[in-house]
Design a protein around this motif. Sequence first.
Motif, short mmCIF file in Angstrom:
data_model
loop_
_atom_site.label_atom_id
_atom_site.label_comp_id
_atom_site.label_asym_id
_atom_site.label_seq_id
_atom_site.Cartn_x
_atom_site.Cartn_y
_atom_site.Cartn_z
N VAL A 47 4.65 -1.26 1.25
CA VAL A 47 4.18 0.09 0.92
C VAL A 47 4.52 1.03 2.07
O VAL A 47 4.28 0.72 3.24
CB VAL A 47 2.65 0.10 0.65
N VAL A 48 5.08 2.19 1.73
CA VAL A 48 5.48 3.17 2.74
C VAL A 48 4.25 3.98 3.17
O VAL A 48 3.45 4.40 2.34
CB VAL A 48 6.55 4.12 2.16
N SER A 49 4.12 4.21 4.47
CA SER A 49 2.96 4.94 5.01
C SER A 49 3.14 6.45 4.87
O SER A 49 3.12 7.21 5.85
CB SER A 49 2.72 4.57 6.48
N THR A 50 3.33 6.90 3.64
CA THR A 50 3.42 8.32 3.33
C THR A 50 2.70 8.54 2.01
O THR A 50 2.31 7.58 1.33
CB THR A 50 4.89 8.79 3.18
N MET A 51 2.53 9.79 1.63
CA MET A 51 1.92 10.11 0.35
C MET A 51 2.96 10.27 -0.76
O MET A 51 2.64 10.20 -1.93
CB MET A 51 1.09 11.39 0.47
N GLU A 52 4.21 10.52 -0.35
CA GLU A 52 5.30 10.64 -1.32
C GLU A 52 6.53 9.95 -0.74
O GLU A 52 6.69 9.86 0.48
CB GLU A 52 5.65 12.11 -1.59
N ASP A 53 7.40 9.47 -1.62
CA ASP A 53 8.64 8.86 -1.15
C ASP A 53 9.78 9.25 -2.08
O ASP A 53 9.74 8.95 -3.28
CB ASP A 53 8.51 7.34 -1.10
N PRO A 54 10.80 9.92 -1.54
CA PRO A 54 11.91 10.36 -2.39
C PRO A 54 12.70 9.21 -3.01
O PRO A 54 13.39 9.39 -4.01
CB PRO A 54 12.79 11.18 -1.43
N GLU A 55 12.56 8.01 -2.42
CA GLU A 55 13.27 6.85 -2.94
C GLU A 55 12.48 6.11 -4.02
O GLU A 55 12.93 5.11 -4.57
CB GLU A 55 13.62 5.88 -1.80
N GLY A 56 11.29 6.61 -4.29
CA GLY A 56 10.50 6.01 -5.37
C GLY A 56 9.77 4.74 -5.00
O GLY A 56 9.27 4.03 -5.88
N ARG A 57 9.64 4.47 -3.71
CA ARG A 57 8.90 3.27 -3.28
C ARG A 57 7.39 3.52 -3.37
O ARG A 57 6.94 4.66 -3.44
CB ARG A 57 9.29 2.90 -1.84
N ARG A 58 6.63 2.43 -3.38
CA ARG A 58 5.18 2.56 -3.41
C ARG A 58 4.70 3.24 -2.13
O ARG A 58 5.19 2.96 -1.04
CB ARG A 58 4.52 1.20 -3.56
N THR A 59 3.71 4.11 -2.27
CA THR A 59 3.15 4.83 -1.13
C THR A 59 1.64 4.65 -1.07
O THR A 59 1.03 4.07 -1.97
CB THR A 59 3.46 6.34 -1.23
N LEU A 60 1.03 5.18 -0.02
CA LEU A 60 -0.42 5.10 0.13
C LEU A 60 -1.14 5.74 -1.04
O LEU A 60 -2.20 5.29 -1.47
CB LEU A 60 -0.85 5.80 1.43
N ALA A 61 -0.54 6.81 -1.58
CA ALA A 61 -1.17 7.54 -2.69
C ALA A 61 -1.40 6.66 -3.91
O ALA A 61 -2.32 6.91 -4.70
CB ALA A 61 -0.32 8.75 -3.07
N ASP A 62 -0.60 5.61 -4.07
CA ASP A 62 -0.75 4.72 -5.22
C ASP A 62 -2.04 3.90 -5.16
O ASP A 62 -2.44 3.31 -6.17
CB ASP A 62 0.44 3.75 -5.30
N TYR A 63 -2.69 3.87 -3.99
CA TYR A 63 -3.87 3.02 -3.81
C TYR A 63 -5.14 3.82 -3.54
O TYR A 63 -6.19 3.23 -3.28
CB TYR A 63 -3.62 2.04 -2.65
N LEU A 64 -5.05 5.14 -3.62
CA LEU A 64 -6.20 5.97 -3.27
C LEU A 64 -6.92 6.48 -4.50
O LEU A 64 -6.30 6.66 -5.55
CB LEU A 64 -5.74 7.16 -2.42
N PRO A 65 -8.22 6.72 -4.37
CA PRO A 65 -8.96 7.32 -5.50
C PRO A 65 -8.42 8.72 -5.79
O PRO A 65 -7.93 9.41 -4.89
CB PRO A 65 -10.41 7.37 -4.99
N ARG A 66 -8.51 9.12 -7.05
CA ARG A 66 -8.02 10.45 -7.42
C ARG A 66 -8.89 11.53 -6.76
O ARG A 66 -10.10 11.53 -6.89
CB ARG A 66 -8.07 10.63 -8.94
N THR A 67 -8.25 12.42 -6.05
CA THR A 67 -8.98 13.50 -5.40
C THR A 67 -8.04 14.69 -5.24
O THR A 67 -6.82 14.52 -5.10
CB THR A 67 -9.51 13.08 -4.01
N LYS A 68 -8.61 15.89 -5.28
CA LYS A 68 -7.81 17.09 -5.06
C LYS A 68 -7.62 17.36 -3.57
O LYS A 68 -6.83 18.22 -3.17
CB LYS A 68 -8.49 18.29 -5.72
N GLU A 69 -8.36 16.61 -2.74
CA GLU A 69 -8.29 16.83 -1.30
C GLU A 69 -6.98 16.28 -0.75
O GLU A 69 -6.49 15.23 -1.17
CB GLU A 69 -9.46 16.12 -0.60
N ARG A 70 -6.40 16.99 0.23
CA ARG A 70 -5.23 16.50 0.93
C ARG A 70 -5.71 15.54 2.02
O ARG A 70 -6.49 15.91 2.88
CB ARG A 70 -4.46 17.66 1.56
#
Length: 246
Positions: free
Chosen positions: A80-103
């Motif tokens: 998992v990539v330690s970012t919230m988005e990945d241009p290469e389409g790899r899994r990121t931290l955001a895939d494992y976080l609860p849904r929230t509007k907070e950054r």
Amino acid sequence: MADDETEGIRLQKVLASAGIASRRASEILIDEGRVEVNGQVVTEQGRRVNPETDHIRVDGARIPPPRRHLYLVLNKPRGVVSTMEDPEGRRTLADYLPRTKERLFHVGRLDTETEGLIVLTNDGDFAHRLAHPSYEVPKTYVVQAAGVMDNRTLKRLEKGVTLEDGPVKPDKVKLISRAADRTMVSVTLHEGRNRVVRRMFDAVGHPVDRLSRTGIGPIRLGNLRSGETRDLTREELGALLDLVQL
């Protein structure tokens, strides 16, 4: 309510709201001299405080202010990539976080193949301080290294090694186990340089096969499964606020 807002809130009410004890039990804690406000023991009942700005302790442990932010722990899986988005389409931290509007900011980046503990928060000041090397927040890793490391090599790690970007000396090195083709070692250090643990083990001739961060300051992964999140406990947050001097 207006009285609370203008003059502060009664200390026993703050302790009860924080889940320390009931109001009556909190009064007993105060009577026994076990509560401090801004470094001074409080024994009188009815003392009013500002829980947002006053430093309150019970038996020496910091009681954090009421939460206005999110403070999460994630056990990051390998790959998992330690970012919230990945241009290469790899899994990121955001895939494992609860849904929230907070950054959310992640504190303590891990390379893609390293698993383990990452703190995420929307408290920017807290995130900055927790990551800043001047506060020297210790981080603990469990290393599975290739080959059988002898005691001399472990001592060499303990004393520190010199890398291409300067010397690094761990706070603690502890042997966990040895097997026929690998060695498990716990390493604690407050370094934040890129891939520093992997480079340390490369320098002593035992490349890392698997790496997991198991602790940041007082926080431990414990039984948190790979890919799961949890809130920081009151005790963890209080101790971290002390460490980063907030």
